[in-house]
Design a protein around this motif. Structure first.
Motif, PDB file in Angstrom:
ATOM      1  N   ASP A 146     -11.605  -5.455  -6.644  1.00 13.37           N
ATOM      2  CA  ASP A 146     -12.106  -4.410  -7.532  1.00 13.37           C
ATOM      3  C   ASP A 146     -12.222  -3.075  -6.814  1.00 13.37           C
ATOM      4  OD1 ASP A 146     -14.030  -5.408  -5.886  1.00 13.37           O
ATOM      5  OD2 ASP A 146     -15.665  -5.306  -7.350  1.00 13.37           O
ATOM      6  N   THR A 147     -12.569  -3.106  -5.516  1.00 14.41           N
ATOM      7  CA  THR A 147     -12.639  -1.868  -4.737  1.00 14.41           C
ATOM      8  C   THR A 147     -11.256  -1.250  -4.570  1.00 14.41           C
ATOM      9  OG1 THR A 147     -14.575  -2.670  -3.516  1.00 14.41           O
ATOM     10  CG2 THR A 147     -13.323  -0.878  -2.518  1.00 14.41           C
ATOM     11  N   LEU A 148     -10.263  -2.083  -4.252  1.00  9.42           N
ATOM     12  CA  LEU A 148      -8.895  -1.588  -4.081  1.00  9.42           C
ATOM     13  C   LEU A 148      -8.341  -1.054  -5.389  1.00  9.42           C
ATOM     14  CD1 LEU A 148      -6.507  -1.234  -2.153  1.00  9.42           C
ATOM     15  CD2 LEU A 148      -5.783  -3.558  -2.737  1.00  9.42           C
ATOM     16  N   LYS A 149      -8.616  -1.726  -6.489  1.00  7.49           N
ATOM     17  CA  LYS A 149      -8.130  -1.264  -7.794  1.00  7.49           C
ATOM     18  C   LYS A 149      -8.741   0.084  -8.155  1.00  7.49           C
ATOM     19  CE  LYS A 149      -7.947  -2.564 -12.682  1.00  7.49           C
ATOM     20  NZ  LYS A 149      -8.332  -3.583 -13.697  1.00  7.49           N
ATOM     21  N   MET A 150     -10.051   0.246  -7.930  1.00  6.88           N
ATOM     22  CA  MET A 150     -10.717   1.509  -8.230  1.00  6.88           C
ATOM     23  C   MET A 150     -10.158   2.630  -7.364  1.00  6.88           C
ATOM     24  SD  MET A 150     -14.805   2.371  -8.077  1.00  6.88           S
ATOM     25  CE  MET A 150     -15.153   0.989  -9.172  1.00  6.88           C
ATOM     26  N   PHE A 151      -9.906   2.331  -6.074  1.00  9.53           N
ATOM     27  CA  PHE A 151      -9.352   3.357  -5.183  1.00  9.53           C
ATOM     28  C   PHE A 151      -7.962   3.767  -5.636  1.00  9.53           C
ATOM     29  CE2 PHE A 151      -6.721   4.579  -1.617  1.00  9.53           C
ATOM     30  CZ  PHE A 151      -7.486   5.546  -0.997  1.00  9.53           C
ATOM     31  N   LYS A 152      -7.108   2.819  -5.970  1.00 10.97           N
ATOM     32  CA  LYS A 152      -5.741   3.143  -6.375  1.00 10.97           C
ATOM     33  C   LYS A 152      -5.728   3.990  -7.646  1.00 10.97           C
ATOM     34  CE  LYS A 152      -3.214  -0.713  -4.280  1.00 10.97           C
ATOM     35  NZ  LYS A 152      -2.361  -1.901  -4.543  1.00 10.97           N
TER      36      LYS A 152
ATOM     37  N   VAL B  56       0.351  12.798   1.770  1.00 16.11           N
ATOM     38  CA  VAL B  56      -0.876  12.030   1.986  1.00 16.11           C
ATOM     39  C   VAL B  56      -0.529  10.547   1.978  1.00 16.11           C
ATOM     40  CG1 VAL B  56      -2.295  13.812   0.937  1.00 16.11           C
ATOM     41  CG2 VAL B  56      -1.443  11.966  -0.482  1.00 16.11           C
ATOM     42  N   ALA B  57      -1.358   9.772   2.652  1.00 15.07           N
ATOM     43  CA  ALA B  57      -1.110   8.338   2.753  1.00 15.07           C
ATOM     44  C   ALA B  57      -2.434   7.601   2.773  1.00 15.07           C
ATOM     45  CB  ALA B  57      -0.303   8.019   4.018  1.00 15.07           C
ATOM     46  N   TYR B  58      -2.400   6.380   2.291  1.00 11.56           N
ATOM     47  CA  TYR B  58      -3.549   5.502   2.457  1.00 11.56           C
ATOM     48  C   TYR B  58      -3.051   4.140   2.929  1.00 11.56           C
ATOM     49  CZ  TYR B  58      -2.648   3.106  -2.036  1.00 11.56           C
ATOM     50  OH  TYR B  58      -2.097   2.380  -3.051  1.00 11.56           O
ATOM     51  N   ALA B  59      -3.938   3.405   3.594  1.00 15.99           N
ATOM     52  CA  ALA B  59      -3.566   2.114   4.170  1.00 15.99           C
ATOM     53  C   ALA B  59      -4.721   1.139   4.011  1.00 15.99           C
ATOM     54  CB  ALA B  59      -3.195   2.261   5.643  1.00 15.99           C
ATOM     55  N   TYR B  60      -4.384  -0.129   3.922  1.00 12.56           N
ATOM     56  CA  TYR B  60      -5.378  -1.186   3.862  1.00 12.56           C
ATOM     57  C   TYR B  60      -4.745  -2.467   4.402  1.00 12.56           C
ATOM     58  CZ  TYR B  60      -2.845  -2.679  -0.339  1.00 12.56           C
ATOM     59  OH  TYR B  60      -1.861  -3.078  -1.215  1.00 12.56           O
ATOM     60  N   LEU B  61      -5.591  -3.400   4.786  1.00 10.84           N
ATOM     61  CA  LEU B  61      -5.137  -4.685   5.296  1.00 10.84           C
ATOM     62  C   LEU B  61      -5.246  -5.697   4.163  1.00 10.84           C
ATOM     63  CD1 LEU B  61      -4.069  -5.876   7.972  1.00 10.84           C
ATOM     64  CD2 LEU B  61      -6.395  -6.647   8.448  1.00 10.84           C
ATOM     65  N   GLU B  62      -4.114  -6.176   3.737  1.00 10.73           N
ATOM     66  CA  GLU B  62      -4.063  -7.071   2.575  1.00 10.73           C
ATOM     67  C   GLU B  62      -4.911  -8.313   2.819  1.00 10.73           C
ATOM     68  OE1 GLU B  62      -0.569  -8.611  -0.431  1.00 10.73           O
ATOM     69  OE2 GLU B  62      -0.210  -8.694   1.723  1.00 10.73           O
TER      70      GLU B  62
END
Length: 515
Positions: free
Chosen positions: A220-226, A208-214
């Protein structure tokens, strides 16, 4: 299948592990290694074992192990290629290369240009075999060489069946994670695009993989997702929709809190808009999160057409959702409690068609909606060439038969047909199911309390939407809390020039990361 929700796997103490859970190093004895592999793959007839002899007088022995159902057959005999690599760097014919030369070659030169790894434990060997690697073990050497030869037939890149585009790209994702990442990378050539890949599941070992644009995703959204993503270790993930249930705030909410797509341009659009995407090897579906209420009425194809037409289509989608959600309940409330609100001529027509009906309006509507839902599900399960024909013919035959049998009135057939058509106007299928579920309690509320019951139902839906959150973000934004600029964009598509200027202004803003 048992899935654990939002649970972080606790590190285990090696001293408390059973011998089977501890890593076992390979032995110098080739027969012992072979017996250990065969013991693990008992009754696995697609695991192939080939024994080779090499060096002067063929004194050295090697074992090649692979799973023939998931590798390229032309790469099955790799020992000769290993020897050819040795001849390239060492002096002397291949028949004179011994085990000492093999060890010295890989210690001195490391891996070659091929996808080769050096492993040391039995667990690594088993995993590599199941991942489509060819494993080479040597007598008197407690290490193994593994070559990547994975090859399983996949369908080629084509237009996704569920997201047909009139104008715009026609490429769709497939069941290959590497190619899907490549399709996204080819459209978003930025060093700020971050990908993280890991294997989950004790049995499936799904990649599985996830991606985002830095710089675009709120911290806070990125931290909760991770945190939630890293907490998934033992769950058997077969499809990206599994993540939707593992991540969402309210599992029993009828409204989806994540979007799904099979189009790379939609995924890239989400990344540029500050979203996180999730991909799973073996499925073409991409999960875009967090998904907000207003985003389900928008489509990337809106930006491939003129502003006026795109705005008109968005208004149609909003009206379609309202009709799909409320039309049967409004008809029940008006015909049962508030007939004085219906124009006289229309009221006389309704009363004339309902004359002699054995059921009240609620039962009549439930019967027709039940038939319509059955036809819809049947058309999805039938083969595509005959599915549409069966649904059309079935709707006509059942509607006409219901009228002739006195089960339903012509007006009710029209109401149910308009409701079903309106539910298909929403781009996201999952969001359309929310209106299909919620229209039933609204119908009961309208049958019991009339317009007052409808107002109570609408209030409860609004309170639920206003309290719902997706990865910490308000689900009902920008309608609640209200933001005028975003509210305008929800209904009308502003010209691209205006959006580009706004985007450039946001990029130059020093407080952009805190928004």
């Amino acid at each position: 299948m048992k899935l654990k929700r939002h649970r972080r796997k606790q590190p285990q103490n090696k001293s408390n592990q059973t011998p089977e859970e501890q890593s076992t190093n390979l032995s110098n004895d080739l027969e012992k290694n072979k017996s250990s592999i065969k013991e693990v793959f008992t009754d696995c007839q697609d695991i192939v074992y080939h024994t080779y002899h090499f060096s002067k007088e063929y004194r050295e022995q090697a074992l090649v192990v692979f799973c023939e159902t998931i590798i390229q057959n032309e790469k099955a005999n790799l020992l000769k290629e290993v020897m050819q690599d040795l001849v390239t760097y060492e002096v002397g014919p291949a028949t004179e290369v011994d085990l000492f030369d093999v060890k010295r070659f890989f210690i001195k030169h490391g891996v070659t240009s091929r996808a080769v790894e050096l492993v040391e434990t039995e667990e690594q060997v088993r995993d590599k075999i199941l991942e489509g690697h060819i494993v080479i073990l040597f007598q008197h050497w407690n290490k193994a060489l593994t070559y990547d030869a994975f090859s399983v037939e996949k369908r080629s890149v084509g237009e996704p069946q569920n997201e047909v585009s009139v104008i715009g790209p026609r490429e769709g994702t497939i069941e290959n994670l590497t190619k899907n990442i490549g399709l996204i990378r080819s459209r978003l050539k930025s060093e700020k695009l971050k990908f993280k890949i890991k294997n989950v599941g004790n049995n499936t070992k799904s990649k599985v993989a996830y991606a985002y644009l830095e710089g675009t995703v709120p911290e806070d959204t990125l931290k909760m997702f991770k945190e939630r993503f890293d907490g998934i270790q033992e769950e058997e993930i077969l499809e990206t929709s599994y993540f939707a249930e593992l991540f969402e705030e309210s599992t029993y909410s009828p409204f989806p809190q994540y979007r799904t797509t099979e189009r790379p341009d939609v995924a890239v659009s989400g990344l540029l808009g500050g979203k996180i995407i999730v991909l799973v090897d073996g499925t073409p579906t991409i999960l875009v999160c967090p998904g907000l209420f207003t985003e389900f009425f928008q489509s990337p194809s809106d930006y491939y057409q003129r502003t006026m037409f795109s705005s008109f289509i968005r208004i149609l989608r909003i009206i379609g959702f309202i009709i799909s959600l409320t039309l049967p309940s409004i008809y029940i409330a008006l015909s049962t409690f508030h007939s004085e609100l219906i124009p006289t001529v229309l009221l006389m027509a309704i009363l004339d068609t309902r004359e002699g009906m054995p059921f009240p309006a609620l039962i009549e509507a439930l019967i027709m909606i039940f038939f319509f839902e059955m036809l819809q599900e049947a058309s999805l399960r039938l083969p595509r060439p005959i599915g549409s024909a069966v649904s059309i013919v079935g709707a006509l035959v059942i509607g006409e038969a219901a009228i002739n049998a006195g089960i339903a009135s012509p007006m009710m057939v029209v109401v149910v047909a308009l409701t079903g058509i309106a539910s298909f106007s929403i781009p996201q299928y999952d969001f359309g199911t929310a209106s299909r579920i919620l229209r039933l309690p609204l119908m009961f509320a309208a049958a019991v309390l009339g317009g007052f019951g409808l107002m109570i139902g609408f209030l409860l839906i609004y309170l639920h939407l206003a309290s719902l959150r997706s990865l910490g973000q308000p689900y009902f934004a920008p309608l609640g809390p209200i933001r005028p600029g975003a509210f305008y964009e929800f209904i009308f598509r502003s010209p691209l020039v205006t959006q580009l200027r706004r985007h450039q202004k946001d990029n130059l803003s020093p407080n952009k990361s805190s928004k």
